[in-house]
Design a protein around this motif. Structure first.
Motif, PDB file in Angstrom:
ATOM      1  N   MET A  38       0.092 -22.381  53.080  1.00  9.66           N
ATOM      2  CA  MET A  38      -1.122 -23.177  53.215  1.00  9.66           C
ATOM      3  C   MET A  38      -0.866 -24.281  54.242  1.00  9.66           C
ATOM      4  SD  MET A  38      -3.918 -22.736  51.540  1.00  9.66           S
ATOM      5  CE  MET A  38      -4.659 -22.099  50.052  1.00  9.66           C
ATOM      6  N   ASP A  50      -8.031 -31.269  48.847  1.00  6.75           N
ATOM      7  CA  ASP A  50      -8.047 -29.815  48.932  1.00  6.75           C
ATOM      8  C   ASP A  50      -8.481 -29.341  50.327  1.00  6.75           C
ATOM      9  OD1 ASP A  50      -7.835 -27.212  48.201  1.00  6.75           O
ATOM     10  OD2 ASP A  50      -9.455 -27.207  46.719  1.00  6.75           O
ATOM     11  N   ASN A  95      -4.360 -23.965  43.933  1.00  5.12           N
ATOM     12  CA  ASN A  95      -4.113 -23.141  45.125  1.00  5.12           C
ATOM     13  C   ASN A  95      -2.782 -22.377  45.063  1.00  5.12           C
ATOM     14  OD1 ASN A  95      -6.443 -23.739  46.944  1.00  5.12           O
ATOM     15  ND2 ASN A  95      -5.721 -25.830  46.622  1.00  5.12           N
TER      16      ASN A  95
END
Ligand code: ATP
Length: 353
Positions: A38, A50, A95
């Motif tokens: 990510m 986020d 996530n």
């Protein structure tokens, strides 16, 4: 080996050329190891909000030569609070992020420790032009910034020579004089003033006066921004006491940008790959360092203590709480660092005229 679902990568604190090369190396090393990555935008603030994207190898293509950071950077006060930290952890869980590589300075590493104690494995990479993280000989961005500085000072020196002037140039580095010392040496500065080494103003002015009397026409003085409230006044005193027309130049943020040098690209790549390797080995709460030309890792708490010790911020009470063998190791690192700094400073003094 620790099983990771995903790791995150972020850049935090002041940006530095070479951060992109580190992001690229982290991303590609992790992907090669079969772990998703990510890209977290805007440092810890972005983590709490986020603000992230699943990276493919393509997302980091073509960035190795770019300055700044494609992940952007931010400072976040909220992240330091319990509520902010809880938000960040919840976002990581949502996530499936089990590990984070955080590229930045000592504040960034403190944040990495806080995440680690809450179950997210973290590795820090030193990224700042200032080279002011005492546990590592080198921080990503330092070489590029210094090369920018010497190119600019060389230009200033040309015009000083034409007009028989002195230019006092203030360079970045926060409280560290590393940029000033090395660029001063490399540009033939007649004097270098930094916050952490006593400056003999009288003898510097004497050197300028004598050199002018011997026919020297250009005078460069390099001052570190860490030498507070000094450079402008010193410029006036040089002119008043030597008769050499003197100007003051603050180079400013131009020092933070630009395409990274080979040194920064290579070091950032080595550190990025090493960080992922350490994460995969199950290590956490560590920072990647360069020590005597080797890439090594150090516990973040230990590294931050080295920094406090080097900067004279550690009290005797704090020292007494550290295991004697650890304190001895910390002192050894500090002595080595100080010795190198003084060597460069003295060589600059000897070779300048
Ligand atoms: P630079 O040296 O370029 O300033 P840095 O990493 O030291 O880089 P900081 O602004 O000090 O820059 O820290 C970056 C971010 O790390 C902060 O905005 C904050 O979100 C987080 N951080 C700093 N200190 C702490 C701390 N004590 N605990 C948790 N997080 C922290």
């Amino acid at each position: 080996m620790t099983e990771f679902r995903r790791i995150g990568v972020l850049t935090s604190g002041g940006d530095a050329p070479g951060m992109n090369a580190a992001v690229r190396a982290v991303t590609r090393s992790a992907l090669l190891g079969g772990v998703e990555v990510m890209g977290i935008y805007g440092g810890y603030q972005g983590l709490m909000e986020d603000d992230m994207k699943l990276f493919t190898s393509k997302d980091v293509a073509g960035i190795v030569s770019h300055g700044g950071t494609i992940l952007y950077s931010a400072r976040s006060e909220e992240f330091k609070t319990e509520a902010g930290m809880a938000k960040a952890i919840a976002v990581c869980r949502k996530n499936h992020i089990d590990g984070i590589v955080a590229i930045g300075g000592d504040g960034t590493f403190r944040g990495a420790t806080d995440l680690s104690t809450r179950g997210i494995k973290t590795v820090g990479i030193p990224g700042t032009i200032d080279n002011d993280i005492s546990s590592t000989d080198y921080t990503i961005g330092f070489d590029t910034a210094m090369n920018t500085v010497i190119q600019l000072i060389d230009k200033i020196r040309d015009t000083c020579e034409s007009h028989a002037r002195c230019d006092v140039v203030e360079v970045m580095g926060r409280n560290a004089g590393d940029i000033a010392i090395q660029t001063g040496l490399a540009t033939g500065a007649v004097a270098i003033a930094v916050g952490e080494i006593p400056f003999d103003e009288k003898s510097a002015i004497e050197r300028i006066r004598n050199a002018r009397n011997n026919g020297k026409r250009n005078f460069i003085v390099v001052v570190a921004e860490g030498k507070k409230n000094f450079a402008e006044g010193f410029t006036e005193r040089i002119e008043a006491q030597t008769g050499v027309e003197s100007r003051f130049t603050r180079l400013g943020h131009v020092q933070r940008g630009g395409s990274p040098t080979l040194r920064d690209r290579v070091t950032a790549s080595l550190m990025g790959e090493y960080a992922v390797d350490k994460l995969f080995q199950g290590m956490s709460d560590i920072v990647v360092c360069e020590r005597n030309s080797n890439i090594v890792s150090m516990n973040i708490g230990f590294a931050l203590n080295v920094d406090r010790l080097f900067k004279g911020k550690m009290t005797d009470e704090e020292k007494a709480k550290i295991a004697p063998e650890d304190l001895a190791k910390m002192e050894e690192i500090c002595i080595e660092r100080q010795t190198k700094k003084m060597q460069l400073y003295n060589t600059a003094k000897i070779t300048c005229l």
